[in-house]
Scaffold this active site. Structure first.
Site, PDB file in Angstrom:
ATOM      1  N   ASP A   1       0.839  -1.203   0.000  1.00 43.68           N
ATOM      2  CA  ASP A   1       0.000   0.000   0.000  1.00 43.68           C
ATOM      3  C   ASP A   1       0.875   1.255   0.000  1.00 43.68           C
ATOM      4  O   ASP A   1       1.724   1.431   0.870  1.00 43.68           O
ATOM      5  CB  ASP A   1      -0.881  -0.012   1.259  1.00 43.68           C
ATOM      6  CG  ASP A   1      -1.805   1.196   1.320  1.00 43.68           C
ATOM      7  OD1 ASP A   1      -2.973   1.064   0.885  1.00 43.68           O
ATOM      8  OD2 ASP A   1      -1.377   2.256   1.808  1.00 43.68           O
TER       9      ASP A   1
ATOM     10  N   TYR B   1       2.594  10.029  -0.112  1.00 42.18           N
ATOM     11  CA  TYR B   1       3.736   9.482   0.629  1.00 42.18           C
ATOM     12  C   TYR B   1       5.066   9.812  -0.045  1.00 42.18           C
ATOM     13  O   TYR B   1       6.121   9.727   0.587  1.00 42.18           O
ATOM     14  CB  TYR B   1       3.636   7.956   0.767  1.00 42.18           C
ATOM     15  CG  TYR B   1       2.393   7.447   1.446  1.00 42.18           C
ATOM     16  CD1 TYR B   1       1.520   8.285   2.138  1.00 42.18           C
ATOM     17  CD2 TYR B   1       2.074   6.089   1.400  1.00 42.18           C
ATOM     18  CE1 TYR B   1       0.375   7.796   2.745  1.00 42.18           C
ATOM     19  CE2 TYR B   1       0.940   5.592   2.017  1.00 42.18           C
ATOM     20  CZ  TYR B   1       0.088   6.439   2.679  1.00 42.18           C
ATOM     21  OH  TYR B   1      -1.039   5.945   3.279  1.00 42.18           O
TER      22      TYR B   1
ATOM     23  N   LYS C   1      -3.100   6.046  -3.998  1.00 44.79           N
ATOM     24  CA  LYS C   1      -4.197   6.931  -3.622  1.00 44.79           C
ATOM     25  C   LYS C   1      -4.063   8.308  -4.277  1.00 44.79           C
ATOM     26  O   LYS C   1      -2.954   8.847  -4.390  1.00 44.79           O
ATOM     27  CB  LYS C   1      -4.242   7.102  -2.097  1.00 44.79           C
ATOM     28  CG  LYS C   1      -4.244   5.796  -1.326  1.00 44.79           C
ATOM     29  CD  LYS C   1      -4.215   6.016   0.174  1.00 44.79           C
ATOM     30  CE  LYS C   1      -3.918   4.725   0.902  1.00 44.79           C
ATOM     31  NZ  LYS C   1      -2.491   4.371   0.829  1.00 44.79           N
TER      32      LYS C   1
ATOM     33  N   HIS D   1      -7.900   9.602  -1.221  1.00 41.54           N
ATOM     34  CA  HIS D   1      -7.192   9.509   0.059  1.00 41.54           C
ATOM     35  C   HIS D   1      -8.015  10.033   1.233  1.00 41.54           C
ATOM     36  O   HIS D   1      -7.871   9.546   2.362  1.00 41.54           O
ATOM     37  CB  HIS D   1      -5.858  10.254  -0.021  1.00 41.54           C
ATOM     38  CG  HIS D   1      -4.812   9.716   0.905  1.00 41.54           C
ATOM     39  ND1 HIS D   1      -3.463   9.780   0.643  1.00 41.54           N
ATOM     40  CD2 HIS D   1      -4.905   9.085   2.096  1.00 41.54           C
ATOM     41  CE1 HIS D   1      -2.788   9.219   1.638  1.00 41.54           C
ATOM     42  NE2 HIS D   1      -3.643   8.793   2.531  1.00 41.54           N
TER      43      HIS D   1
END
Length: 268
Positions: A47, A52, A77, A110
Protein backbone atom coordinates in the site's frame (compact mmCIF):
# COMPACT_ATOMS: atom_id res chain seq x y z
CA UNK A 1 -8.27 -16.39 8.07
CA UNK A 2 -4.55 -16.90 7.45
CA UNK A 3 -2.08 -14.18 6.52
CA UNK A 4 -1.80 -15.76 3.08
CA UNK A 5 -5.57 -15.79 2.50
CA UNK A 6 -7.59 -13.28 0.49
CA UNK A 7 -10.68 -11.15 0.77
CA UNK A 8 -12.85 -10.85 -2.33
CA UNK A 9 -13.98 -7.40 -3.43
CA UNK A 10 -17.49 -6.71 -4.75
CA UNK A 11 -16.23 -6.94 -8.34
CA UNK A 12 -14.66 -10.37 -7.74
CA UNK A 13 -11.05 -9.18 -7.46
CA UNK A 14 -9.11 -11.01 -4.75
CA UNK A 15 -7.04 -8.91 -2.34
CA UNK A 16 -4.42 -10.41 0.00
CA UNK A 17 -5.63 -10.39 3.62
CA UNK A 18 -2.72 -8.35 5.01
CA UNK A 19 -1.17 -5.33 3.33
CA UNK A 20 2.24 -3.80 3.93
CA UNK A 21 1.83 -0.08 4.61
CA UNK A 22 4.41 2.50 3.54
CA UNK A 23 3.03 5.66 5.15
CA UNK A 24 5.85 7.81 6.58
CA UNK A 25 8.55 5.62 5.03
CA UNK A 26 10.96 7.90 3.11
CA UNK A 27 11.45 7.34 -0.61
CA UNK A 28 14.65 5.78 -1.86
CA UNK A 29 16.55 2.96 -0.20
CA UNK A 30 14.43 2.82 2.97
CA UNK A 31 11.17 2.24 1.11
CA UNK A 32 12.85 0.03 -1.49
CA UNK A 33 14.47 -2.23 1.10
CA UNK A 34 11.37 -2.35 3.30
CA UNK A 35 9.13 -3.41 0.42
CA UNK A 36 11.69 -5.97 -0.75
CA UNK A 37 11.84 -7.40 2.78
CA UNK A 38 8.05 -7.48 3.02
CA UNK A 39 7.77 -9.39 -0.25
CA UNK A 40 10.52 -11.77 0.90
CA UNK A 41 8.57 -12.34 4.13
CA UNK A 42 5.41 -13.35 2.27
CA UNK A 43 3.42 -10.15 1.86
CA UNK A 44 1.72 -9.89 -1.51
CA UNK A 45 -0.09 -6.61 -0.93
CA UNK A 46 1.74 -3.27 -0.88
CA UNK A 47 0.00 0.00 0.00
CA UNK A 48 1.36 3.38 -1.06
CA UNK A 49 0.00 6.82 -1.99
CA UNK A 50 1.01 9.79 -4.07
CA UNK A 51 1.12 11.83 -0.85
CA UNK A 52 3.74 9.48 0.63
CA UNK A 53 6.22 10.46 -2.07
CA UNK A 54 7.48 6.89 -2.37
CA UNK A 55 5.50 5.43 -5.28
CA UNK A 56 8.60 5.18 -7.47
CA UNK A 57 10.54 3.27 -4.80
CA UNK A 58 7.59 0.92 -4.23
CA UNK A 59 7.27 0.24 -7.95
CA UNK A 60 10.98 -0.43 -8.38
CA UNK A 61 11.04 -2.85 -5.44
CA UNK A 62 8.12 -4.75 -6.94
CA UNK A 63 9.71 -4.93 -10.37
CA UNK A 64 13.06 -6.02 -8.89
CA UNK A 65 11.55 -8.65 -6.60
CA UNK A 66 11.49 -11.42 -9.18
CA UNK A 67 7.89 -12.18 -8.19
CA UNK A 68 5.35 -12.29 -11.01
CA UNK A 69 3.47 -8.99 -11.13
CA UNK A 70 0.12 -10.80 -11.11
CA UNK A 71 0.90 -12.17 -7.63
CA UNK A 72 1.35 -8.73 -6.03
CA UNK A 73 -1.57 -6.45 -5.17
CA UNK A 74 -0.63 -2.75 -5.34
CA UNK A 75 -2.65 0.14 -3.92
CA UNK A 76 -2.11 3.86 -4.39
CA UNK A 77 -4.20 6.93 -3.62
CA UNK A 78 -5.31 10.22 -5.14
CA UNK A 79 -4.08 13.08 -2.92
CA UNK A 80 -6.68 14.37 -0.48
CA UNK A 81 -6.48 17.96 -1.73
CA UNK A 82 -7.39 17.01 -5.32
CA UNK A 83 -11.07 17.89 -5.61
CA UNK A 84 -11.80 18.42 -9.29
CA UNK A 85 -12.41 15.99 -12.14
CA UNK A 86 -9.64 17.43 -14.31
CA UNK A 87 -7.01 17.36 -11.57
CA UNK A 88 -8.00 13.83 -10.60
CA UNK A 89 -7.46 12.61 -14.15
CA UNK A 90 -4.01 14.24 -14.28
CA UNK A 91 -2.95 12.92 -10.87
CA UNK A 92 -3.96 9.36 -11.76
CA UNK A 93 -1.74 9.60 -14.82
CA UNK A 94 1.07 10.98 -12.64
CA UNK A 95 0.81 8.01 -10.27
CA UNK A 96 1.10 5.57 -13.17
CA UNK A 97 4.24 7.31 -14.45
CA UNK A 98 5.79 7.43 -10.97
CA UNK A 99 5.06 3.87 -9.94
CA UNK A 100 6.29 2.46 -13.24
CA UNK A 101 3.80 -0.42 -13.44
CA UNK A 102 1.43 -1.22 -16.29
CA UNK A 103 -1.49 -1.23 -13.88
CA UNK A 104 -2.27 -0.98 -10.18
CA UNK A 105 -4.78 -3.10 -8.31
CA UNK A 106 -6.57 -0.51 -6.18
CA UNK A 107 -6.84 3.28 -6.37
CA UNK A 108 -8.41 5.27 -3.54
CA UNK A 109 -9.51 8.84 -2.88
CA UNK A 110 -7.19 9.51 0.06
CA UNK A 111 -9.69 11.54 2.08
CA UNK A 112 -13.04 13.33 1.61
CA UNK A 113 -11.42 16.67 2.45
CA UNK A 114 -7.94 18.23 2.18
CA UNK A 115 -5.79 17.48 5.24
CA UNK A 116 -5.74 21.20 6.02
CA UNK A 117 -9.56 21.22 6.20
CA UNK A 118 -10.45 18.02 8.04
CA UNK A 119 -14.21 17.72 8.37
CA UNK A 120 -15.03 20.30 5.69
CA UNK A 121 -17.89 19.54 3.29
CA UNK A 122 -16.56 18.62 -0.16
CA UNK A 123 -19.55 16.49 -1.17
CA UNK A 124 -20.03 18.08 -4.59
CA UNK A 125 -16.32 17.89 -5.37
CA UNK A 126 -16.05 14.24 -4.29
CA UNK A 127 -18.89 13.30 -6.61
CA UNK A 128 -17.00 14.90 -9.51
CA UNK A 129 -13.74 13.21 -8.50
CA UNK A 130 -15.50 9.86 -8.33
CA UNK A 131 -16.41 10.21 -12.02
CA UNK A 132 -12.68 10.37 -12.77
CA UNK A 133 -12.12 7.33 -10.53
CA UNK A 134 -14.76 5.38 -12.47
CA UNK A 135 -13.12 6.30 -15.78
CA UNK A 136 -9.70 5.26 -14.44
CA UNK A 137 -11.21 1.90 -13.48
CA UNK A 138 -12.83 1.45 -16.87
CA UNK A 139 -9.50 2.20 -18.57
CA UNK A 140 -8.00 -0.92 -17.00
CA UNK A 141 -5.20 1.01 -15.31
CA UNK A 142 -6.59 -0.08 -11.95
CA UNK A 143 -8.46 -3.29 -11.12
CA UNK A 144 -10.56 -1.70 -8.37
CA UNK A 145 -11.39 1.68 -6.86
CA UNK A 146 -12.38 2.94 -3.46
CA UNK A 147 -12.20 5.61 -0.81
CA UNK A 148 -10.28 6.32 2.38
CA UNK A 149 -11.20 8.12 5.61
CA UNK A 150 -14.82 8.45 4.46
CA UNK A 151 -17.54 8.53 7.12
CA UNK A 152 -21.14 7.37 6.59
CA UNK A 153 -22.33 10.69 5.16
CA UNK A 154 -19.40 10.86 2.73
CA UNK A 155 -19.90 7.24 1.69
CA UNK A 156 -23.59 7.81 1.00
CA UNK A 157 -22.84 10.83 -1.19
CA UNK A 158 -20.79 8.57 -3.46
CA UNK A 159 -23.27 5.67 -3.35
CA UNK A 160 -26.15 7.97 -4.29
CA UNK A 161 -24.33 9.41 -7.32
CA UNK A 162 -22.14 6.63 -8.72
CA UNK A 163 -22.27 4.16 -11.55
CA UNK A 164 -19.61 1.97 -9.91
CA UNK A 165 -19.71 1.54 -6.14
CA UNK A 166 -16.54 1.94 -4.05
CA UNK A 167 -15.06 -1.47 -3.33
CA UNK A 168 -12.88 -0.46 -0.37
CA UNK A 169 -12.88 2.12 2.42
CA UNK A 170 -9.49 2.43 4.14
CA UNK A 171 -9.87 3.89 7.64
CA UNK A 172 -7.98 4.07 10.92
CA UNK A 173 -8.88 0.93 12.84
CA UNK A 174 -7.26 -0.57 15.93
CA UNK A 175 -7.95 -1.84 19.43
CA UNK A 176 -9.69 1.00 21.25
CA UNK A 177 -10.84 2.59 18.00
CA UNK A 178 -13.22 0.14 16.26
CA UNK A 179 -15.22 2.70 14.19
CA UNK A 180 -18.26 0.42 14.36
CA UNK A 181 -20.72 2.76 12.63
CA UNK A 182 -18.52 3.13 9.55
CA UNK A 183 -17.54 -0.55 9.52
CA UNK A 184 -21.15 -1.73 9.74
CA UNK A 185 -22.22 0.67 6.99
CA UNK A 186 -19.43 -0.59 4.73
CA UNK A 187 -20.34 -4.23 5.37
CA UNK A 188 -23.99 -3.46 4.55
CA UNK A 189 -22.89 -1.96 1.22
CA UNK A 190 -20.34 -4.66 0.30
CA UNK A 191 -17.40 -2.30 0.82
CA UNK A 192 -14.30 -3.98 2.26
CA UNK A 193 -12.81 -2.15 5.23
CA UNK A 194 -9.04 -1.80 5.37
CA UNK A 195 -7.60 -0.80 8.73
CA UNK A 196 -4.52 1.41 8.71
CA UNK A 197 -2.48 2.09 11.84
CA UNK A 198 -3.48 -1.25 13.44
CA UNK A 199 -0.83 -0.53 16.09
CA UNK A 200 -2.21 2.99 16.66
CA UNK A 201 1.10 4.33 15.28
CA UNK A 202 2.83 2.50 18.13
CA UNK A 203 0.79 3.97 20.99
CA UNK A 204 -0.71 0.64 22.09
CA UNK A 205 2.56 -1.30 22.09
CA UNK A 206 3.13 -0.53 25.78
CA UNK A 207 -0.48 -1.14 26.86
CA UNK A 208 -0.35 -3.63 29.75
CA UNK A 209 -3.96 -4.81 29.26
CA UNK A 210 -3.31 -5.72 25.63
CA UNK A 211 0.07 -7.23 26.56
CA UNK A 212 -1.64 -9.57 29.04
CA UNK A 213 -3.95 -10.90 26.32
CA UNK A 214 -1.07 -11.24 23.84
CA UNK A 215 0.92 -13.26 26.37
CA UNK A 216 -1.90 -15.84 26.52
CA UNK A 217 -1.26 -16.62 22.87
CA UNK A 218 2.52 -16.40 23.01
CA UNK A 219 2.37 -13.41 20.68
CA UNK A 220 3.54 -9.79 20.78
CA UNK A 221 1.19 -6.85 21.25
CA UNK A 222 1.78 -5.98 17.60
CA UNK A 223 0.82 -9.47 16.42
CA UNK A 224 -2.31 -9.51 18.59
CA UNK A 225 -3.31 -6.05 17.35
CA UNK A 226 -2.95 -7.05 13.69
CA UNK A 227 -4.86 -10.28 14.30
CA UNK A 228 -7.60 -8.28 16.02
CA UNK A 229 -8.25 -6.29 12.84
CA UNK A 230 -8.53 -9.53 10.86
CA UNK A 231 -10.89 -11.00 13.44
CA UNK A 232 -13.11 -7.92 12.99
CA UNK A 233 -13.43 -8.79 9.29
CA UNK A 234 -11.15 -5.99 8.12
CA UNK A 235 -7.83 -5.96 6.29
CA UNK A 236 -4.88 -4.72 8.40
CA UNK A 237 -2.08 -2.57 6.97
CA UNK A 238 0.89 -2.82 9.36
CA UNK A 239 4.03 -0.82 8.65
CA UNK A 240 7.66 -1.18 9.70
CA UNK A 241 11.15 -0.57 8.35
CA UNK A 242 12.78 -3.21 10.60
CA UNK A 243 13.17 -6.64 8.96
CA UNK A 244 12.39 -8.52 12.17
CA UNK A 245 9.18 -6.58 12.79
CA UNK A 246 8.16 -6.85 9.14
CA UNK A 247 8.38 -10.65 9.43
CA UNK A 248 6.65 -10.81 12.83
CA UNK A 249 3.77 -8.62 11.65
CA UNK A 250 2.96 -11.21 8.99
CA UNK A 251 3.09 -14.11 11.47
CA UNK A 252 -0.47 -13.83 12.75
CA UNK A 253 -2.00 -17.21 11.95
CA UNK A 254 -3.79 -17.77 15.25
CA UNK A 255 -7.31 -17.13 16.52
CA UNK A 256 -8.46 -14.85 19.34
CA UNK A 257 -11.35 -16.22 21.42
CA UNK A 258 -14.70 -14.46 21.40
CA UNK A 259 -14.26 -13.58 25.08
CA UNK A 260 -10.90 -11.96 24.42
CA UNK A 261 -12.28 -10.08 21.40
CA UNK A 262 -15.07 -8.76 23.63
CA UNK A 263 -12.53 -7.68 26.22
CA UNK A 264 -10.38 -5.94 23.60
CA UNK A 265 -13.52 -4.26 22.26
CA UNK A 266 -14.13 -2.81 25.71
CA UNK A 267 -10.76 -1.07 25.90
CA UNK A 268 -10.59 2.65 25.22
Amino acid sequence: MKSTDHFTLANGVKIPAIGFGTWQIPSGDITYNSVKEALKSGYRHIDTAQAYGNEASVGKAILDSGIDRSEIFVTSKLPAEIKSYEQAVRRAEFTMKKIGLEYIDLYLIHAPWPWTEIGADYTKENIEVWKAMEEFYKSGKTRSIGISNFNVKDINAILDNCRIKPMVNQIKLHIGYPQEEIVNHCVKNEILVEGYSPLATGRILTNSDIAAIAAKYGKSVAQLSIRYVLEKGALPLPKSTHPEYIRHNFDVDFNITDDDISYLDSLQ
